[in-house]
Design an enzyme around this catalytic site. Structure first.
Site, PDB file in Angstrom:
ATOM      1  N   GLU A 127      -9.297   1.851  -0.550  1.00 38.12           N
ATOM      2  CA  GLU A 127      -9.353   0.979   0.616  1.00 38.12           C
ATOM      3  C   GLU A 127      -9.513   1.845   1.865  1.00 38.12           C
ATOM      4  O   GLU A 127      -8.784   2.815   2.044  1.00 38.12           O
ATOM      5  CB  GLU A 127      -8.080   0.135   0.731  1.00 38.12           C
ATOM      6  CG  GLU A 127      -8.184  -0.898   1.840  1.00 38.12           C
ATOM      7  CD  GLU A 127      -6.977  -1.838   1.912  1.00 38.12           C
ATOM      8  OE1 GLU A 127      -6.959  -2.683   2.816  1.00 38.12           O
ATOM      9  OE2 GLU A 127      -6.054  -1.716   1.084  1.00 38.12           O
ATOM     10  N   GLY A 268       0.679   4.740   3.648  1.00 32.74           N
ATOM     11  CA  GLY A 268       2.052   4.655   3.171  1.00 32.74           C
ATOM     12  C   GLY A 268       2.073   4.291   1.705  1.00 32.74           C
ATOM     13  O   GLY A 268       2.804   4.874   0.901  1.00 32.74           O
ATOM     14  N   ALA A 269       1.239   3.326   1.338  1.00 30.52           N
ATOM     15  CA  ALA A 269       1.133   2.896  -0.059  1.00 30.52           C
ATOM     16  C   ALA A 269      -0.115   2.031  -0.175  1.00 30.52           C
ATOM     17  O   ALA A 269      -0.681   1.591   0.820  1.00 30.52           O
ATOM     18  CB  ALA A 269       2.373   2.123  -0.498  1.00 30.52           C
ATOM     19  N   MET A 270      -0.535   1.792  -1.418  1.00 32.64           N
ATOM     20  CA  MET A 270      -1.755   1.025  -1.669  1.00 32.64           C
ATOM     21  C   MET A 270      -1.530   0.070  -2.830  1.00 32.64           C
ATOM     22  O   MET A 270      -1.046   0.445  -3.885  1.00 32.64           O
ATOM     23  CB  MET A 270      -2.916   1.986  -1.976  1.00 32.64           C
ATOM     24  CG  MET A 270      -4.224   1.274  -2.275  1.00 32.64           C
ATOM     25  SD  MET A 270      -4.775   0.267  -0.882  1.00 32.64           S
ATOM     26  CE  MET A 270      -5.679  -1.004  -1.747  1.00 32.64           C
ATOM     27  N   GLU A 305       3.926  -4.036  -0.998  1.00 30.04           N
ATOM     28  CA  GLU A 305       2.823  -3.801  -1.931  1.00 30.04           C
ATOM     29  C   GLU A 305       2.887  -4.768  -3.109  1.00 30.04           C
ATOM     30  O   GLU A 305       1.840  -5.217  -3.602  1.00 30.04           O
ATOM     31  CB  GLU A 305       2.829  -2.354  -2.408  1.00 30.04           C
ATOM     32  CG  GLU A 305       2.769  -1.309  -1.302  1.00 30.04           C
ATOM     33  CD  GLU A 305       1.621  -1.518  -0.317  1.00 30.04           C
ATOM     34  OE1 GLU A 305       0.567  -2.047  -0.720  1.00 30.04           O
ATOM     35  OE2 GLU A 305       1.782  -1.155   0.858  1.00 30.04           O
ATOM     36  N   HIS A 308       1.502  -8.160  -2.176  1.00 34.04           N
ATOM     37  CA  HIS A 308       0.036  -8.168  -2.117  1.00 34.04           C
ATOM     38  C   HIS A 308      -0.589  -8.671  -3.423  1.00 34.04           C
ATOM     39  O   HIS A 308      -1.763  -9.053  -3.419  1.00 34.04           O
ATOM     40  CB  HIS A 308      -0.495  -6.760  -1.846  1.00 34.04           C
ATOM     41  CG  HIS A 308      -0.760  -6.471  -0.408  1.00 34.04           C
ATOM     42  ND1 HIS A 308      -1.431  -7.340   0.426  1.00 34.04           N
ATOM     43  CD2 HIS A 308      -0.457  -5.370   0.356  1.00 34.04           C
ATOM     44  CE1 HIS A 308      -1.532  -6.805   1.631  1.00 34.04           C
ATOM     45  NE2 HIS A 308      -0.955  -5.618   1.621  1.00 34.04           N
ATOM     46  N   GLU A 327      -3.007  -8.530   5.340  1.00 36.84           N
ATOM     47  CA  GLU A 327      -1.970  -7.647   5.872  1.00 36.84           C
ATOM     48  C   GLU A 327      -0.973  -8.386   6.769  1.00 36.84           C
ATOM     49  O   GLU A 327       0.236  -8.170   6.671  1.00 36.84           O
ATOM     50  CB  GLU A 327      -2.599  -6.467   6.617  1.00 36.84           C
ATOM     51  CG  GLU A 327      -3.418  -5.545   5.724  1.00 36.84           C
ATOM     52  CD  GLU A 327      -2.619  -4.931   4.581  1.00 36.84           C
ATOM     53  OE1 GLU A 327      -1.377  -4.986   4.601  1.00 36.84           O
ATOM     54  OE2 GLU A 327      -3.258  -4.392   3.651  1.00 36.84           O
TER      55      GLU A 327
END
Length: 877
Positions: A127, A268-270, A305, A308, A327
């Site tokens: 991303e 930070g994270a995905m 996360e 999501h 987001e």
């Protein structure tokens, strides 16, 4: 960059001419290079307005194309054209299989986008547009495909091979010392959600039963040395899964859910489908190495996360202009989760503090953009506080206007209607309209217009009519590309307090009501009011706006003592402190002796003495507004006056209240073993705040108290709290001694060493820049590691204003040097480092000239990435 990059516009969106139904990938990981074989089952999109268009695939210039075929026919160079990041094939059938073989070199990929290799581990970050660094593809979020991925690598060095979905096959190539694993994800996803990790990892595992009884395996992977730091993340994941089932009715949908911790990571994270990749700072936690704030961050990011999976994966965004669709909604969801897990009021204070300090500044700067931008040059520059935090506030306002029951019905409709689709913010708002029967057309302006609205409020009381009236005017300043703004639909939550400090019951039968401001100017009348009340405005920070309603200091003290809304009680204290500090700044600029108003001292004393208050809230109320927020409030930022006035206020409060601070500090001494629960976190936050005021006096007694806390602490919160105070004290020998001891204790703990770097970068004592420059040569620092860059360079430039903004411009030159250097290594990080320089218009003329000169030097430095070019060019426009 030879040519200036061109902007992409929302108005030019067109549906993709082709779709990809199935994607098969085979990765052969090697030391010199990696081969990627892809087979894409494609077809023309019946919804496309250009059915005879050429096939145009995205592919980064670094890709080496080895083979390209349609079915059994191998294409020659005459059959396709490569230009920039596009590969075009003029003639393709209506349905076909496209096979592509590319060669890439992950070990040379310092941008950390696509597939890269760092510290002996292969990892992806796709991303927003990283997948095009792996193979040629339709790298856009509205092209969703089912993925089957095979990863092959050396078995000894890379025993763990992971990708999205469920593992369906594996095997070994014993004669070559290699092995392979195939993963299959049954849910269509865009390429940005693809993930791959290969390394020597260990994991913890826990079974989970969903609300409907499905069995799921939860795994968190990390280096073996960090296995003891994964339990908190696992607990947070289980809590988030259960919460999402109970609050949103959303269950997990695969057989396995995985998290992997990696140290080299831009984000930070995905939320890659079923396979989240996390920065180690957002997943590793233990009492010995992690502060309370970091424990809470891990909890919040793990939840974010996971959430999501529905708000971002099962339903994703049609194009990158819609980024806040996933987001903003997900930040709202994780904020509500964290509020339920901890203190709701404290969480709200923390979120609004970030919004007011950083997002409001973004709204007022050259990169200001709507929650749904109209254009961009580089999408990575729009992973912003506006898209995330302000986007979450927009969702929160819908929740406020509709109420929790209708909001839940709206989210249910949204998920059910659009499952498996790529949609827009309009689709989200439309679902809310349909379940509520409300027209939110005007409300959509929150997605379309940039800037922070200003509410000017005046009031009047008519004793004869027993009426109280609020007159509210709204306006919004011009922002780049938007000179004129139409009125917003703003929910303004209010309450009225009587002279006895009690809430009045309003016409709705409650003590609060939501006024809906839709015109430029409106009057709201409250009937049956027997005496002039004190208004409590914008309760819970019901809208992301600035509020202008002058209050006398004694009225602020009254609200600070009596308001039933916890947020507004805190805010009254902040407003009082701001008023007093701004008075001190005026004295400083006039060369007069600074003198603290006793109103602030008395108010702080009353809060300290009130044993009924939550210690976490007391800590928030007694924390002075930051230099960053005081800067945001200023028309022209006077760095030295802000620093001197705030420092003086802190010391004056400490002198007047030292006995109270010491008494409260001692009373909060820990009686139980460390736990990161809300009660203990609250006590530690107040205890460390009390210590910070005492150390401000810099007496041997209180410096010794801090050193004792450092030495005996059984947790990182207390040890790092004492470290920061001692390291920033006037006793240089004590500061260096504790810094040396800290590094000796934790030199093998990467995340703790990052904290050590940050403590020194934020040191406000003179000479900070020289210390930062020296640390860049320390064994613990690497410019290639984003966490190191954030810990040292970003902290210095953003949180050490008095040194970064030195009058000689040395801080600006230092930052420009780093940006030029990072532009070649990691354009995303370089772009994010630019923020302090973009605000040059907020400073005095001399500093403006110095900052502009460095921005121009960056422009003149050579081939700028799109990331850096966009920010610099808009800053100088």
């Amino acid at each position: 960059m030879a040519e200036q990059p061109q902007a992409i516009y929302l108005k030019d969106y067109q549906v993709p001419a082709y779709l990809i139904d199935e994607t098969e990938l085979h990765f052969t990981l090697g030391d010199d290079h990696t081969l990627v074989r892809s087979v894409l089952k494609m077809r023309r999109n019946p919804a496309s307005t250009a059915p005879q268009a050429a096939l145009e695939l995205h592919g980064h210039e670094s890709l080496e194309l080895c083979r390209l075929a349609i079915g059994e026919r191998e294409l020659t160079a005459a059959d396709y054209r490569r230009e920039g990041e596009t590969l075009s094939i003029a003639e393709v059938p209506d349905a076909f299989a496209l096979e592509c073989l590319t060669r890439i070199r992950p070990q040379d990929n310092t941008a950390l986008e696509g597939l890269y290799c760092s510290d002996g581990m292969y990892c992806t970050q796709c991303e927003a547009e990283g997948f095009r660094r792996i193979t040629f593809y339709l790298d856009r979020p509205d092209v969703m495909s089912v993925f089957t991925t095979t990863v092959e690598a050396d078995a000894a060095r890379f025993p763990v091979l992971l990708s999205n979905g469920n593992p369906v096959a594996s095997g070994s190539l014993e004669e070559q010392g290699r092995h392979w694993v195939t993963w299959q994800d049954p849910f269509p996803k865009p390429a940005y959600l693809f993930a791959l990790v290969a390394g020597d990892l260990a994991h913890i595992e826990r079974p989970y039963s969903t609300a409907s009884g499905r069995e799921v395996v939860l795994r968190i992977y990390a280096e073996r040395k960090d296995l003891d730091k994964l339990d908190h993340a696992m607990d947070s994941l289980v809590n988030a899964m259960r919460w999402d089932e109970e609050v949103y009715g959303r269950e997990y949908d695969l057989d396995i859910y995985m998290i992997v911790a990696v140290d080299f990571f831009n984000m930070g994270a995905m939320e890659n489908k079923g396979f989240n990749i996390f920065n180690t700072s957002c997943v590793l936690a233990s009492p010995e190495t992690t502060t309370d704030a970091a424990f809470q961050r891990v909890e919040g990011v793990v939840a974010h996360e996971y959430f999501h999976n529905w708000s971002g994966n099962r339903v994703t965004c049609r194009d990158w202009f819609q980024l806040s669709l996933k987001e903003g909604f997900t930040v709202f969801r994780d904020a509500e989760f964290s509020a339920d897990m901890n203190s709701r009021t404290v969480k709200r204070v923390e979120d609004v503090t970030l919004l007011r300090t950083a997002q409001f500044a973004e709204d007022a700067g050259p990169m200001a953009h709507p929650v749904r931008p109209a254009s961009f040059i580089e999408i990575s520059n729009f992973y912003t506080l506006t898209v995330y935090e302000k986007g979450a506030e927009v969702v929160r306002m819908i929740h406020t206007l509709l109420g929790p029951e209708l909001f839940r019905k709206g989210s249910d409709l949204y998920f059910e209607r659009h499952d498996g689709q790529a949609v827009t913010t309009d689709d989200f708002v439309r679902a809310m309209e349909e379940v509520s029967g409300r027209n939110l057309t005007q409300f959509r302006r929150w997605y379309e217009q940039a800037g922070t609205p200003l509410l000017k409020v005046r009031d009047e009381y008519d004793a004869d009519a027993r009426q109280y009236r609020l007159h509210v005017e709204q306006s919004c300043p011009a922002t780049p590309g938007q000179a004129e703004k139409l009125p917003f639909h703003i929910p303004l939550k209010v309450g009225l307090l009587g002279a006895d400090g009690k809430d009045l019951v309003l016409a709705n039968g409650d003590t609060s009501c939501v006024l809906e401001l839709t015109d430029g100017s409106q009057t709201f009348t409250f009937d049956g009011i027997d005496a002039r009340p004190v208004p409590s405005l914008l309760r819970g920070f019901s809208a992301p706006v600035k509020l202008q309603y002058p209050l006398e200091r004694q009225t602020l003290v009254f609200l600070m003592s009596n308001d039933s809304d916890g947020f507004n009680r805190w805010d009254a204290g902040q407003r009082l402190a701001i008023d007093v500090i701004e008075e001190l700044m005026a004295q400083y600029r006039a060369g007069e002796p600074m003198q603290l108003d006793n109103a602030l001292t008395d108010a702080f004393a009353a809060v300290l003495d009130d044993a009924s208050l939550d210690p976490a809230m007391v800590a928030k109320v007694l924390t002075l507004p930051s230099e960053a927020y005081l800067s945001e409030l200023a028309d022209c930022i006077d760095v030295d006056a802000i620093h001197a006035a705030r420092l003086f206020a802190r010391k004056a409060l400490a002198e007047s209240l030292s006995e109270r601070f010491e008494r409260r500090y001692q009373a909060l001494a820990p009686e139980q073993p460390y736990a990161p629960d809300a009660s203990q976190v609250a006590q530690r936050s107040l205890r460390n705040l009390c210590l910070s005021y005492l150390v401000a006096l810099e007496t041997p007694e209180y410096l010794s108290l801090a050193r004792t806390q450092y030495d005996v602490a059984d947790n990182m919160t207390d040890r790092q709290g004492a470290l920061s105070l001692l390291a920033h004290s006037g006793d240089a020998n004590a500061a260096q001694a504790v810094l040396d001891d800290f590094y000796a204790r934790y030199s093998d703990e990467t995340l703790v060493v990052n904290q050590w770097l940050s403590v020194q970068a934020s040191d406000p004592r003179p000479g900070a820049l020289a210390r930062v420059q020296a640390l860049m040569n320390h064994e613990a620092f690497s410019l290639r590691n984003p966490n190191k860059v954030r810990s040292l360079i970003s902290v210095f430039c953003n949180l050490n204003a008095v040194n970064f903004h030195a009058a000689d411009g040395s801080g600006y030159a230092f930052l420009a040097d780093r940006i030029i250097e990072m532009n070649r290594l990691n354009p995303q990080m370089a772009s994010r480092l630019l923020t302090p320089l973009t605000r040059w218009r907020k400073y005095d003329g001399a500093r403006q000239a110095l900052m502009q000169a460095q921005l121009k030097r960056i422009v003149d430095s050579g081939d700028l990435s799109k990331d850096v070019y966009e920010v610099v060019s808009k800053s100088l426009a």
